[in-house]
Design an enzyme around this catalytic site. Structure first.
Site, PDB file in Angstrom:
ATOM      1  N   TYR A  70      37.386  38.567  73.883  1.00  0.00           N
ATOM      2  CA  TYR A  70      36.525  39.428  74.694  1.00  0.00           C
ATOM      3  C   TYR A  70      37.094  40.839  74.740  1.00  0.00           C
ATOM      4  O   TYR A  70      38.258  41.045  75.114  1.00  0.00           O
ATOM      5  CB  TYR A  70      36.409  38.868  76.110  1.00  0.00           C
ATOM      6  CG  TYR A  70      35.598  39.735  77.050  1.00  0.00           C
ATOM      7  CD1 TYR A  70      34.291  40.087  76.736  1.00  0.00           C
ATOM      8  CD2 TYR A  70      36.134  40.192  78.251  1.00  0.00           C
ATOM      9  CE1 TYR A  70      33.534  40.871  77.595  1.00  0.00           C
ATOM     10  CE2 TYR A  70      35.389  40.971  79.122  1.00  0.00           C
ATOM     11  CZ  TYR A  70      34.090  41.322  78.784  1.00  0.00           C
ATOM     12  OH  TYR A  70      33.346  42.092  79.631  1.00  0.00           O
ATOM     13  N   HIS A 109      30.449  43.435  76.735  1.00  0.00           N
ATOM     14  CA  HIS A 109      29.272  43.876  77.485  1.00  0.00           C
ATOM     15  C   HIS A 109      29.072  45.380  77.270  1.00  0.00           C
ATOM     16  O   HIS A 109      30.035  46.143  77.255  1.00  0.00           O
ATOM     17  CB  HIS A 109      29.446  43.612  78.987  1.00  0.00           C
ATOM     18  CG  HIS A 109      29.480  42.159  79.346  1.00  0.00           C
ATOM     19  ND1 HIS A 109      30.639  41.412  79.334  1.00  0.00           N
ATOM     20  CD2 HIS A 109      28.480  41.306  79.729  1.00  0.00           C
ATOM     21  CE1 HIS A 109      30.366  40.172  79.702  1.00  0.00           C
ATOM     22  NE2 HIS A 109      29.067  40.077  79.945  1.00  0.00           N
TER      23      HIS A 109
END
Length: 441
Positions: A70, A109
């Site tokens: 991530y 994101h």
């Protein structure tokens, strides 16, 4: 410029904190930075010519019985964007995933209105897989896209050199890593790209660093408020100008897709406005290829100009003079830009106070410059290494000017343009190496 990646340590973590506070609209708590210090190769600072300008921080995510990498943060200071720094950081992350061999994917994101970042990651094979509603707590829009690049065993990841179309990124000439994560050989040095046209165009420095956009044949700085460029820089040569491989009729005025739609000018803004869509980088300067000429028709390269007596008059003559300079100099550099909201626009009103006023056109309120500038630089240093640069600078009001008006009536010192525009030119060289005045044979 030299791009390097370095470790995040207790001695420099404050620099990462400062960077993140400037780059990102959200804040990160102390636990975040504590975890970063323990993450090893998953967190790096980015250096440009030994200056800390960005950083990337990742972590391993084991949720939902998957092993994913991530990207928590990846960002660069605005003044140093479009130099390939983000590419180097992302390639570092992708190389980590490739070397590990056990990640299902890499994901992150991105705020849903960040078109530039979305396009950048898509160029590396990321896809939007989900929209997270109200992901951000204190910023608007609060929704975020989840972008993911899936990995597989046969071809874990491709890290081929790419450009970001949203910003037309071009890698600089020499890129170095302080670690061996990027596969660069024994000396940790990789020539990711040889000298590019952009290197040549910008060899004397950037007048400013606002929203830089580099095309194959020119570079510009875009002003999102005015919906036009602050400046455009071109490099002209006699050889290039002699090539006529483009048909102007095959080029159309187009919105610039690299500019977020909220900040674009459109053809409708110019329709029935009384102003021409005036080129800053002249189309004729780039007739050596259809692609290069097409690039000059993006509306980010246009500015509202009076037609008769300016765009089709004295401005056209000035463009011709810039091209003619290639008969005298092996290299000619042309700096073109606008003067909109400086002392040239100051007016005294009836209340005795001074105001800056300028016209805007269209639904998007495209600013109409009060003046345009052009700086023509002749460079003979290929012929003589001790030759001075020769420079002639012009500021011309955006109005109809009689055809018999000589161009030299609008010559000014370079410093006058700098004061009017807020730009700083030729910052990479000493002014003692520059001769101002008429260009000479």
């Amino acid at each position: 410029g030299i791009i390097e990646l370095g470790d995040v340590t207790p001695h420099n973590v404050k620099q990462l904190k400062k960077l993140n506070s400037v780059i990102f609209p959200v804040s990160y708590n102390e636990k975040f930075y504590k975890d970063v210090l323990a993450s090893g190769e998953y967190a790096k600072l980015a250096f440009y010519n030994d200056i800390v300008v960005g950083g990337v921080c990742c972590r391993v995510d084991l949720a939902d019985n998957r092993r994913r990498l991530y990207i928590m943060t990846l960002g660069c200071l605005a003044a140093y964007r479009c130099l390939g720094i983000g590419t180097v950081m992302l390639k570092h992350v992708l190389k980590l995933a490739e070397t590990d061999g056990h990640f299902d994917s890499v994901y992150l994101h991105v705020q849903i209105n960040n078109d530039t970042a979305i396009a950048f990651y898509k160029n590396f094979g990321f896809e939007v897989i989900e929209t997270k509603s109200s992901y951000y707590k204190r910023i608007e829009p609060s929704d975020a896209y989840v972008l993911e690049k899936k990995l597989n065993n046969e071809n874990v990841i491709s890290i081929a050199d790419v450009k970001c179309p949203a910003r037309q990124l071009h890698l600089r000439s020499s890129i170095t890593a302080k670690t061996n994560i990027i596969d660069v050989g024994k000396d940790h040095t990789a020539d990711i790209a040889t000298s590019t046209p952009v290197d040549q165009i910008m060899k004397y420095g950037f007048p400013s660093y606002e929203n830089i956009k580099s095309r194959d044949d020119y570079v510009l700085s875009y002003n999102r408020v005015h919906r036009t460029a602050n400046w455009v820089i071109e490099h002209l040569t006699k050889e290039k100008l002699h090539k006529r491989n483009a048909d102007r009729s095959e080029s159309s005025f187009l919105e610039d897709p690299s500019v977020p739609e909220l900040f674009r000018s459109t053809n409708k803004d110019y329709a029935k406005s009384g102003f021409d869509r005036g080129h800053l980088a002249a189309a004729r300067n780039h007739a050596h290829s259809q692609s290069a000429m097409k690039d000059t028709f993006y509306l980010s390269n246009m500015s509202p100009q009076v037609g008769e007596g300016f765009n089709r008059g004295i401005w056209n003559r000035l463009e011709q003079q810039a091209r003619s300079a290639t008969k005298l100099y092996p290299d000619v550099y042309v700096f073109t830009g606008v003067v909109t909201d400086t002392f040239y626009s100051v007016r005294m009103e009836n209340d005795g106070k001074k105001y800056i006023k300028y016209q805007v056109i269209g639904k998007n309120n495209v600013a109409v410059p009060t003046h345009f500038f052009k700086i023509i630089i002749g460079d003979r240093r290929k012929e003589s290494s001790d030759a001075k640069l020769e420079l002639q600078a012009f500021i011309i009001p955006n109005k109809s000017i009689p055809d018999d008006t000589p161009l030299h009536a609008f010559t000014v010192p370079l410093e006058s343009i700098e004061k009017a525009s807020g730009l700083l030119f030729l910052d990479k060289i000493s002014r003692t190496t520059v001769k101002q005045g008429r260009l000479t044979a």
